[in-house]
Scaffold this motif. Structure first.
Motif, short mmCIF file in Angstrom:
data_model
loop_
_atom_site.label_atom_id
_atom_site.label_comp_id
_atom_site.label_asym_id
_atom_site.label_seq_id
_atom_site.Cartn_x
_atom_site.Cartn_y
_atom_site.Cartn_z
N ALA A 1 0.82 -1.22 0.00
CA ALA A 1 0.00 0.00 0.00
C ALA A 1 0.85 1.27 0.00
N ALA A 2 0.30 2.29 -0.64
CA ALA A 2 0.92 3.62 -0.63
C ALA A 2 1.01 4.12 0.81
N PRO A 3 1.98 4.96 1.12
CA PRO A 3 2.14 5.43 2.50
C PRO A 3 1.04 6.36 2.99
N ALA A 4 0.40 7.09 2.10
CA ALA A 4 -0.67 8.01 2.50
C ALA A 4 -1.99 7.27 2.65
N THR A 5 -2.87 7.83 3.44
CA THR A 5 -4.23 7.32 3.62
C THR A 5 -5.17 8.34 3.00
N VAL A 6 -6.19 7.86 2.29
CA VAL A 6 -7.15 8.78 1.69
C VAL A 6 -8.48 8.68 2.42
N VAL A 7 -9.18 9.80 2.49
CA VAL A 7 -10.47 9.87 3.15
C VAL A 7 -11.50 10.38 2.15
N PHE A 8 -12.56 9.61 1.98
CA PHE A 8 -13.67 10.02 1.13
C PHE A 8 -14.86 10.34 2.03
N THR A 9 -15.58 11.38 1.71
CA THR A 9 -16.81 11.71 2.40
C THR A 9 -17.94 11.01 1.66
N ALA A 10 -18.68 10.17 2.38
CA ALA A 10 -19.72 9.37 1.74
C ALA A 10 -20.82 9.06 2.74
N GLY A 11 -22.04 9.09 2.26
CA GLY A 11 -23.16 8.67 3.07
C GLY A 11 -23.12 7.17 3.30
N PRO A 12 -23.92 6.66 4.23
CA PRO A 12 -23.86 5.24 4.58
C PRO A 12 -24.25 4.30 3.44
N ASP A 13 -24.99 4.81 2.47
CA ASP A 13 -25.41 3.95 1.36
C ASP A 13 -24.49 4.07 0.15
N GLU A 14 -23.50 4.94 0.21
CA GLU A 14 -22.56 5.10 -0.90
C GLU A 14 -21.37 4.16 -0.71
N THR A 15 -20.96 3.55 -1.81
CA THR A 15 -19.79 2.68 -1.76
C THR A 15 -18.59 3.40 -2.38
N LEU A 16 -17.42 2.86 -2.15
CA LEU A 16 -16.23 3.41 -2.77
C LEU A 16 -16.33 3.32 -4.29
N ASP A 17 -16.87 2.23 -4.80
CA ASP A 17 -17.05 2.09 -6.24
C ASP A 17 -17.97 3.18 -6.78
N ASP A 18 -19.03 3.51 -6.05
CA ASP A 18 -19.93 4.60 -6.47
C ASP A 18 -19.15 5.91 -6.58
N LEU A 19 -18.34 6.19 -5.57
CA LEU A 19 -17.58 7.44 -5.55
C LEU A 19 -16.58 7.50 -6.70
#
Length: 151
Positions: free
Chosen positions: A116-134
Motif C-alpha cells: 500500500a501507498a504510505p498516505a491514507t485517503v479519506v472520502f466523504t460518503a453517506g452510509p449507502d454510498e460505496t467506494l465504487d460509487d464514488l
C-alpha cells in the motif's frame, strides 16, 4: 462507523498500487463529522485535498490481518473547523499534543497492505454510498493524510 478498505484502483496515476481508504459520513457520528470538516482546511492539488502534515496525519498499525487507522489532528485546525474538542480525549502516540479524532479497523490481506501507498485517503460518503460509487462518479475529491511526522 467509518469504513476502512485497502484496495488498488483508487489512484489513477498508480492504479495497481493498493491504497488505504477511509469512508466517513459527514452526517454520522462526531468522529466522522470532524474528519469530514477537515476538508475545508486542506489545499487542493491534482483532484485531491491535502491536509498539511503540520495539521494532522493518519497513524496505521497492522497486527496479523487487522489494520487499525487513527486520524490525529492538532487542536487549532479542529477548532477552526468548528469541532468540539471536548468530544475527543485520546492523544496521538506520535505527538501527545495531537488529538485522536477517528479510529477505524478492518480485516485486510497483509500481502496487499504491504504494497500500500504510505498516505491514507479519506472520502466523504453517506452510509449507502460505496467506494465504487464514488470512484465511478469521478467527482469525489479525497482528502490525503500523510503518515505521521517523525520525531
Amino acid at each position: 462507523m467509518a469504513r476502512l478498505l485497502v484496495r488498488p484502483g483508487i489512484d489513477p496515476d498508480e492504479p495497481d498500487v493498493p491504497v488505504v481508504a477511509l469512508l466517513v459520513d459527514p452526517d454520522g457520528p462526531p468522529a466522522e463529522r470532524a474528519v469530514a470538516r477537515l476538508g475545508t482546511h486542506c489545499y487542493e492539488g491534482d483532484g485531491v485535498l491535502h491536509l498539511v502534515r503540520t495539521d494532522g496525519w493518519a497513524e496505521r498499525a497492522l497486527a496479523g490481518d487487522r489494520l487499525l487507522v487513527e486520524v490525529a489532528v492538532y487542536p487549532a485546525p479542529l477548532d477552526r473547523a468548528g469541532v468540539d474538542l471536548a468530544a475527543f480525549t485520546g492523544r496521538s502516540s506520535v505527538d501527545p499534543e495531537a488529538v485522536l479524532v477517528l479510529r477505524a479497523g478492518a480485516a485486510v490481506e497483509p500481502e496487499l497492505y504491504a504494497r500500500a501507498a504510505p498516505a491514507t485517503v479519506v472520502f466523504t460518503a453517506g452510509p449507502d454510498e460505496t467506494l465504487d460509487d464514488l470512484l465511478a462518479g469521478g467527482e469525489a475529491w479525497p482528502m490525503v493524510l500523510a503518515p505521521p511526522p517523525e520525531h
